[in-house]
Design a protein around this motif. Structure first.
Motif, PDB file in Angstrom:
ATOM      1  N   PRO A 125      20.046  -9.859 -25.721  1.00 26.87           N
ATOM      2  CA  PRO A 125      19.294 -11.116 -25.598  1.00 26.87           C
ATOM      3  C   PRO A 125      20.145 -12.343 -25.928  1.00 26.87           C
ATOM      4  O   PRO A 125      21.073 -12.286 -26.748  1.00 26.87           O
ATOM      5  N   PHE A 126      19.793 -13.443 -25.286  1.00 31.53           N
ATOM      6  CA  PHE A 126      20.466 -14.712 -25.545  1.00 31.53           C
ATOM      7  C   PHE A 126      19.472 -15.823 -25.238  1.00 31.53           C
ATOM      8  O   PHE A 126      18.366 -15.591 -24.717  1.00 31.53           O
ATOM      9  N   TYR A 127      19.869 -17.055 -25.575  1.00 31.07           N
ATOM     10  CA  TYR A 127      19.031 -18.223 -25.349  1.00 31.07           C
ATOM     11  C   TYR A 127      19.617 -19.029 -24.192  1.00 31.07           C
ATOM     12  O   TYR A 127      20.840 -19.200 -24.097  1.00 31.07           O
ATOM     13  N   PRO A 164      23.357 -16.290 -29.478  1.00 21.30           N
ATOM     14  CA  PRO A 164      24.191 -17.091 -28.581  1.00 21.30           C
ATOM     15  C   PRO A 164      23.337 -17.871 -27.585  1.00 21.30           C
ATOM     16  O   PRO A 164      22.274 -17.411 -27.169  1.00 21.30           O
ATOM     17  N   ALA A 165      23.832 -19.044 -27.224  1.00 25.02           N
ATOM     18  CA  ALA A 165      23.081 -19.941 -26.357  1.00 25.02           C
ATOM     19  C   ALA A 165      23.958 -20.387 -25.193  1.00 25.02           C
ATOM     20  O   ALA A 165      25.142 -20.691 -25.372  1.00 25.02           O
ATOM     21  N   ILE A 166      23.358 -20.421 -24.024  1.00 20.63           N
ATOM     22  CA  ILE A 166      23.998 -20.973 -22.833  1.00 20.63           C
ATOM     23  C   ILE A 166      23.255 -22.250 -22.481  1.00 20.63           C
ATOM     24  O   ILE A 166      22.026 -22.238 -22.304  1.00 20.63           O
ATOM     25  N   LEU A 167      23.968 -23.354 -22.425  1.00 20.28           N
ATOM     26  CA  LEU A 167      23.397 -24.647 -22.080  1.00 20.28           C
ATOM     27  C   LEU A 167      23.965 -25.063 -20.730  1.00 20.28           C
ATOM     28  O   LEU A 167      25.190 -25.113 -20.555  1.00 20.28           O
ATOM     29  N   ALA A 168      23.077 -25.352 -19.787  1.00 22.76           N
ATOM     30  CA  ALA A 168      23.520 -25.712 -18.443  1.00 22.76           C
ATOM     31  C   ALA A 168      22.641 -26.827 -17.905  1.00 22.76           C
ATOM     32  O   ALA A 168      21.485 -26.975 -18.299  1.00 22.76           O
ATOM     33  N   GLY A 169      23.211 -27.611 -17.004  1.00 22.34           N
ATOM     34  CA  GLY A 169      22.392 -28.636 -16.376  1.00 22.34           C
ATOM     35  C   GLY A 169      23.193 -29.797 -15.838  1.00 22.34           C
ATOM     36  O   GLY A 169      24.426 -29.818 -15.867  1.00 22.34           O
ATOM     37  N   ASP A 170      22.442 -30.764 -15.344  1.00 19.38           N
ATOM     38  CA  ASP A 170      22.993 -32.022 -14.864  1.00 19.38           C
ATOM     39  C   ASP A 170      23.085 -32.946 -16.072  1.00 19.38           C
ATOM     40  O   ASP A 170      22.083 -33.513 -16.506  1.00 19.38           O
ATOM     41  N   ALA A 239      25.434 -26.304  -6.270  1.00 18.92           N
ATOM     42  CA  ALA A 239      25.177 -25.405  -7.395  1.00 18.92           C
ATOM     43  C   ALA A 239      26.500 -25.128  -8.096  1.00 18.92           C
ATOM     44  O   ALA A 239      27.566 -25.106  -7.452  1.00 18.92           O
ATOM     45  N   VAL A 240      26.457 -24.915  -9.406  1.00 22.26           N
ATOM     46  CA  VAL A 240      27.645 -24.471 -10.139  1.00 22.26           C
ATOM     47  C   VAL A 240      27.342 -23.113 -10.747  1.00 22.26           C
ATOM     48  O   VAL A 240      26.203 -22.846 -11.143  1.00 22.26           O
ATOM     49  N   LEU A 241      28.366 -22.250 -10.793  1.00 26.17           N
ATOM     50  CA  LEU A 241      28.164 -20.882 -11.239  1.00 26.17           C
ATOM     51  C   LEU A 241      29.276 -20.460 -12.191  1.00 26.17           C
ATOM     52  O   LEU A 241      30.397 -20.961 -12.098  1.00 26.17           O
ATOM     53  N   ALA A 242      28.935 -19.535 -13.070  1.00 23.58           N
ATOM     54  CA  ALA A 242      29.924 -18.949 -13.973  1.00 23.58           C
ATOM     55  C   ALA A 242      29.627 -17.477 -14.144  1.00 23.58           C
ATOM     56  O   ALA A 242      28.460 -17.098 -14.383  1.00 23.58           O
ATOM     57  N   ASP A 243      30.654 -16.660 -13.977  1.00 22.12           N
ATOM     58  CA  ASP A 243      30.556 -15.234 -14.292  1.00 22.12           C
ATOM     59  C   ASP A 243      30.998 -15.050 -15.729  1.00 22.12           C
ATOM     60  O   ASP A 243      32.151 -15.320 -16.084  1.00 22.12           O
ATOM     61  N   LEU A 244      30.055 -14.606 -16.561  1.00 20.64           N
ATOM     62  CA  LEU A 244      30.257 -14.589 -18.003  1.00 20.64           C
ATOM     63  C   LEU A 244      30.158 -13.177 -18.547  1.00 20.64           C
ATOM     64  O   LEU A 244      29.587 -12.278 -17.918  1.00 20.64           O
ATOM     65  N   GLU A 245      30.705 -13.012 -19.743  1.00 26.36           N
ATOM     66  CA  GLU A 245      30.526 -11.772 -20.495  1.00 26.36           C
ATOM     67  C   GLU A 245      30.158 -12.133 -21.918  1.00 26.36           C
ATOM     68  O   GLU A 245      30.894 -12.850 -22.609  1.00 26.36           O
ATOM     69  N   ILE A 246      28.993 -11.647 -22.355  1.00 22.07           N
ATOM     70  CA  ILE A 246      28.537 -11.897 -23.722  1.00 22.07           C
ATOM     71  C   ILE A 246      28.964 -10.734 -24.615  1.00 22.07           C
ATOM     72  O   ILE A 246      28.702  -9.570 -24.278  1.00 22.07           O
TER      73      ILE A 246
END
Length: 246
Positions: A125-127, A164-170, A239-246
């Motif tokens: 889980p993440f935020y 952990p938190a992922i913050l995304a946006g304009d 759109a913007v994208l990121a391939d992530l590993e937590i």
């Protein structure tokens, strides 16, 4: 856990140029990248000048995703008789728990801004936070205003231990702006590997990078790849994208 994250300003469901109002091209564009979680900005429910649709519900249903929506404003405050609203949203392949719709500070009379903070019930889980900050030139002192808007989000995350938190946006901020330096103090900003890649065509500045994906605490999330989508006709943003590993 590997994760593909997208952030997309969808211009209330309008195509670039605003001649066409149709959620399907945007939904299909999102689907073409198969993201696990999506931060949406400029999300409308019953836009006063478009089709009377519930955008987040229809897009989530089309994609087979779960969602949470945070209202920034009621259209009736600007267009009497309109019962719609406008804000930001998170879509997810995993169950989504709405933690809060956090209103951000703006001067009186300025467009309200919000952040939707969610818990994503993934195997790890993440935020996930989606937000849309005030634009450059919107009010006197707006540069400091965007820093305080981010700080409001940070304080809420800290006070409630939402990591952990992922913050995304304009974020309406360019890579060298003070607000992005403030973001970097707390978050890894995954755009930094492609800081020359524009994401939106601004009336004031032309093509600029203003859409971001970031994560905290620093070092908790690794970015394998940051990239933009291949279309800027379905909306006025890539759109913007990121391939992530937590």
């Amino acid at each position: 856990m590997k994760l593909r994250v997208m952030s997309y300003n969808v211009q209330s469901g309008f195509a670039n140029g605003r001649e066409i109002h149709n959620y399907l091209p945007q939904a299909e564009h999102i689907a073409s990248y198969s993201p696990d979680v999506v931060a949406l900005q400029e999300v409308s429910i019953r836009h006063p000048f478009g089709k009377p649709i519930d955008y987040p519900t229809l897009v989530a249903r089309h994609l087979g995703m779960n969602y949470a929506f945070a209202k920034a404003l009621d259209y009736a405050d600007y267009f009497p008789g309109c019962d719609g609203c406008y804000g930001v949203a998170v879509l997810s392949k995993y169950p989504v728990e709405l933690i809060t719709s956090l209103m951000l500070p703006v001067p009186e009379g300025i467009e309200p801004r919000t952040a939707v903070i969610t818990r994503i019930h993934a195997p790890e889980p993440f935020y996930m936070i989606s937000t849309h900050l005030s634009y450059q030139g919107e009010f006197e002192g707006d540069a400091e205003g965007r820093i305080e808007q981010l700080a409001t989000i940070f304080r809420y995350l800290d006070a409630n231990g939402l990591y952990p938190a992922i913050l995304a946006g304009d974020l309406n901020s360019q890579p060298d702006d003070a607000s992005i330096y403030a973001l970097r103090e707390k978050f890894d900003v995954f755009n930094d590997g492609r800081s020359d890649q524009p994401t939106a065509n601004s009336q004031k500045f032309g093509w600029v990078q203003i859409d971001y994906i970031s994560a905290a605490p620093k070092g908790a999330v690794r970015c394998e790849k940051f990239f933009t989508g291949n279309d800027c006709t379905a909306s006025d943003h890539y759109a913007v994208l990121a391939d992530l590993e937590i």
